[in-house]
Motif scaffolding. Structure first.
Motif, mmCIF file in Angstrom:
data_model
loop_
_atom_site.group_PDB
_atom_site.id
_atom_site.type_symbol
_atom_site.label_atom_id
_atom_site.label_comp_id
_atom_site.label_asym_id
_atom_site.label_seq_id
_atom_site.Cartn_x
_atom_site.Cartn_y
_atom_site.Cartn_z
ATOM 1 N N ALA A 134 -5.818 -7.284 2.517
ATOM 2 C CA ALA A 134 -5.856 -7.890 3.848
ATOM 3 C C ALA A 134 -7.286 -7.948 4.367
ATOM 4 C CB ALA A 134 -4.975 -7.101 4.812
ATOM 5 N N GLU A 135 -8.100 -6.969 3.952
ATOM 6 C CA GLU A 135 -9.494 -6.931 4.376
ATOM 7 C C GLU A 135 -10.407 -7.686 3.413
ATOM 8 O OE1 GLU A 135 -11.009 -3.289 5.802
ATOM 9 O OE2 GLU A 135 -9.111 -2.622 6.654
ATOM 10 N N TRP A 136 -10.112 -7.605 2.127
ATOM 11 C CA TRP A 136 -10.917 -8.281 1.090
ATOM 12 C C TRP A 136 -9.980 -9.123 0.221
ATOM 13 C CZ3 TRP A 136 -13.397 -3.031 -0.666
ATOM 14 C CH2 TRP A 136 -14.261 -2.569 0.335
ATOM 15 N N PRO A 137 -9.564 -10.291 0.681
ATOM 16 C CA PRO A 137 -8.559 -11.093 -0.034
ATOM 17 C C PRO A 137 -8.957 -11.469 -1.461
ATOM 18 C CG PRO A 137 -8.907 -11.934 2.184
ATOM 19 C CD PRO A 137 -9.978 -10.937 1.944
ATOM 20 N N ASP A 138 -10.246 -11.583 -1.745
ATOM 21 C CA ASP A 138 -10.698 -12.018 -3.067
ATOM 22 C C ASP A 138 -11.080 -10.848 -3.966
ATOM 23 O OD1 ASP A 138 -10.410 -14.700 -2.287
ATOM 24 O OD2 ASP A 138 -12.406 -14.713 -1.375
ATOM 25 N N TYR A 139 -10.694 -9.629 -3.589
ATOM 26 C CA TYR A 139 -11.103 -8.462 -4.386
ATOM 27 C C TYR A 139 -10.556 -8.550 -5.808
ATOM 28 C CZ TYR A 139 -11.899 -3.650 -5.846
ATOM 29 O OH TYR A 139 -12.317 -2.535 -6.530
ATOM 30 N N HIS A 140 -11.445 -8.344 -6.774
ATOM 31 C CA HIS A 140 -11.078 -8.283 -8.182
ATOM 32 C C HIS A 140 -11.737 -7.048 -8.760
ATOM 33 C CE1 HIS A 140 -11.658 -9.937 -12.536
ATOM 34 N NE2 HIS A 140 -10.716 -9.003 -12.467
ATOM 35 N N GLY A 141 -10.940 -6.037 -9.041
ATOM 36 C CA GLY A 141 -11.503 -4.798 -9.548
ATOM 37 C C GLY A 141 -10.455 -3.714 -9.652
ATOM 38 N N LEU A 142 -10.929 -2.478 -9.742
ATOM 39 C CA LEU A 142 -10.049 -1.320 -9.845
ATOM 40 C C LEU A 142 -9.931 -0.635 -8.491
ATOM 41 C CD1 LEU A 142 -11.310 0.262 -13.194
ATOM 42 C CD2 LEU A 142 -9.345 -1.232 -12.851
ATOM 43 N N VAL A 143 -8.758 -0.112 -8.234
ATOM 44 C CA VAL A 143 -8.507 0.652 -7.013
ATOM 45 C C VAL A 143 -8.120 2.063 -7.432
ATOM 46 C CG1 VAL A 143 -7.208 0.799 -4.875
ATOM 47 C CG2 VAL A 143 -7.680 -1.442 -5.877
ATOM 48 N N CYS A 144 -8.856 3.036 -6.922
ATOM 49 C CA CYS A 144 -8.579 4.451 -7.185
ATOM 50 C C CYS A 144 -7.931 5.050 -5.950
ATOM 51 C CB CYS A 144 -9.885 5.184 -7.513
ATOM 52 S SG CYS A 144 -9.733 6.992 -7.568
ATOM 53 N N LEU A 145 -6.751 5.652 -6.132
ATOM 54 C CA LEU A 145 -6.016 6.261 -5.029
ATOM 55 C C LEU A 145 -5.787 7.734 -5.352
ATOM 56 C CD1 LEU A 145 -4.281 3.210 -5.675
ATOM 57 C CD2 LEU A 145 -4.125 3.661 -3.228
ATOM 58 N N PRO A 146 -6.751 8.595 -5.006
ATOM 59 C CA PRO A 146 -6.621 10.022 -5.334
ATOM 60 C C PRO A 146 -5.458 10.663 -4.596
ATOM 61 C CG PRO A 146 -8.879 9.461 -4.678
ATOM 62 C CD PRO A 146 -8.002 8.303 -4.300
ATOM 63 N N GLY A 147 -4.915 11.714 -5.193
ATOM 64 C CA GLY A 147 -3.822 12.429 -4.555
ATOM 65 C C GLY A 147 -3.213 13.421 -5.515
ATOM 66 N N THR A 148 -2.066 13.964 -5.151
ATOM 67 C CA THR A 148 -1.359 14.867 -6.059
ATOM 68 C C THR A 148 -1.145 14.181 -7.402
ATOM 69 O OG1 THR A 148 -0.238 15.881 -4.182
ATOM 70 C CG2 THR A 148 0.731 16.232 -6.353
ATOM 71 N N HIS A 149 -0.742 12.910 -7.343
ATOM 72 C CA HIS A 149 -0.661 12.055 -8.525
ATOM 73 C C HIS A 149 -1.600 10.876 -8.282
ATOM 74 C CE1 HIS A 149 3.700 13.669 -9.106
ATOM 75 N NE2 HIS A 149 2.788 14.519 -9.545
ATOM 76 N N SER A 150 -2.781 10.923 -8.872
ATOM 77 C CA SER A 150 -3.769 9.869 -8.660
ATOM 78 C C SER A 150 -3.326 8.581 -9.341
ATOM 79 C CB SER A 150 -5.125 10.298 -9.226
ATOM 80 O OG SER A 150 -5.615 11.421 -8.539
#
Length: 301
Positions: A134-150
């Protein structure tokens, strides 16, 4: 004061978080409780939600509640079937509505994502990825979501093309709290950055299982301090996680979604590999993703 237009909910395994929003998107109220999915029976979800948001509801109209996370799991309020990648992060055609007794609210639950080969699933993170887009509509790349299960997801042309889960946070909790390593790393300590970096380095030099017991041995023989032992364990596990992703970099940009020290550890670890990652706050993108879903729902779901 502005009127509450709708309510956003992020309902995880251990925590329930809610935001009351005005029509212009401003957050009017925030609330949280420990009534996570893991502590509730099917017939307890509505009461747990009302306990948190009752004061935001009006008797003369229905307020839309849009929820993401483990509330839509098989053990949740009502199962929202997974959408299979590659697909848009939010499968609006698979949003489901549990029955409610309170006439003041209508609840919509967003579906998670699944991957057949290798098998993997996620719930909640799809909404954060939607918020990033929604903020970067043209984003092409990897998304890292750290957490208990990353989670690591590849995003291209507005779709999640694939993802992978690592049990890094859960392993850290188990090893530091229940294994033989616990004797050398008791207590809660600030990050020891040199020890963390040593763990990152060791992750590429020694087999993990041997490096892990080395922490116990060094504690006994050299008096390795608990703060250093915990930080090195964190570096070892995050280093192993990043090593398992090497074939996915391919020069793609990386965006970390998260807050505080955990997100900073991942940013620092990536920097040691020569990868400059951007960071977005978890609440920021969660609300942006829930707002995107609400827009679809209010437009005709």
């Amino acid at each position: 004061m502005s009127e509450v237009s709708w309510i956003a909910v992020d309902w995880g395994t251990t925590q329930l978080r809610a935001w009351a929003l005005a029509a212009n998107g401003n957050v009017l109220h925030r609330a949280a409780s420990a009534s996570g999915m893991g502590s509730l029976a099917v017939d307890q979800f509505e009461a747990a939600l009302l306990e948190l948001i009752d004061g935001w509801l009006r008797a003369d109209r229905v307020t839309e509640v849009v929820a993401c996370g483990m509330v839509g799991a098989r053990q949740g309020w009502r199962e929202a079937p997974y959408a299979e990648v590659p697909c848009a992060p939010q499968a609006m055609a698979q949003v489901i509505r549990p029955e409610v007794s309170d006439a003041r609210l209508r609840v919509s639950i967003i579906a998670g994502l699944c991957q057949r080969a290798p098998a993997d699933v996620l719930r909640g993170e799809e909404t954060q990825i939607a918020g990033l887009l929604a903020e970067w509509p043209d984003y092409h790349g990897l998304v890292c979501l750290p957490g208990t299960h990353s989670k690591w997801a590849e995003v291209r042309a507005g779709q999640v093309t694939g993802f992978q889960t690592f049990m890094t946070g859960e392993l850290f909790a188990l090893l530091s709290g229940q294994s033989v390593l616990r004797h050398g790393m008791q207590g809660d300590h600030p990050l020891d950055l040199p020890a963390f970096d040593a763990g990152l380095c060791a992750a590429t030099e020694r087999p993990l299982l041997g490096a892990l017991f080395g922490l116990r041995a060094e504690s006994l023989l050299e008096g390795l301090a608990p703060a250093a032992a915990r930080s090195r364990l964190s570096g070892l596990l995050i280093g192993q996680e990043l090593a398992g992703l090497s074939e996915h970099w391919q020069g793609l940009p990386v965006c970390i979604i998260g807050d505080g020290e955990v997100a900073e550890r991942y940013r620092h670890a990536l920097t040691t590999l020569g990868i400059a990652a951007q960071t977005l706050g978890a609440e920021q993108v969660t609300l942006a993703g829930l707002a995107a879903a609400h827009q679809h729902i209010s437009g005709g779901f």
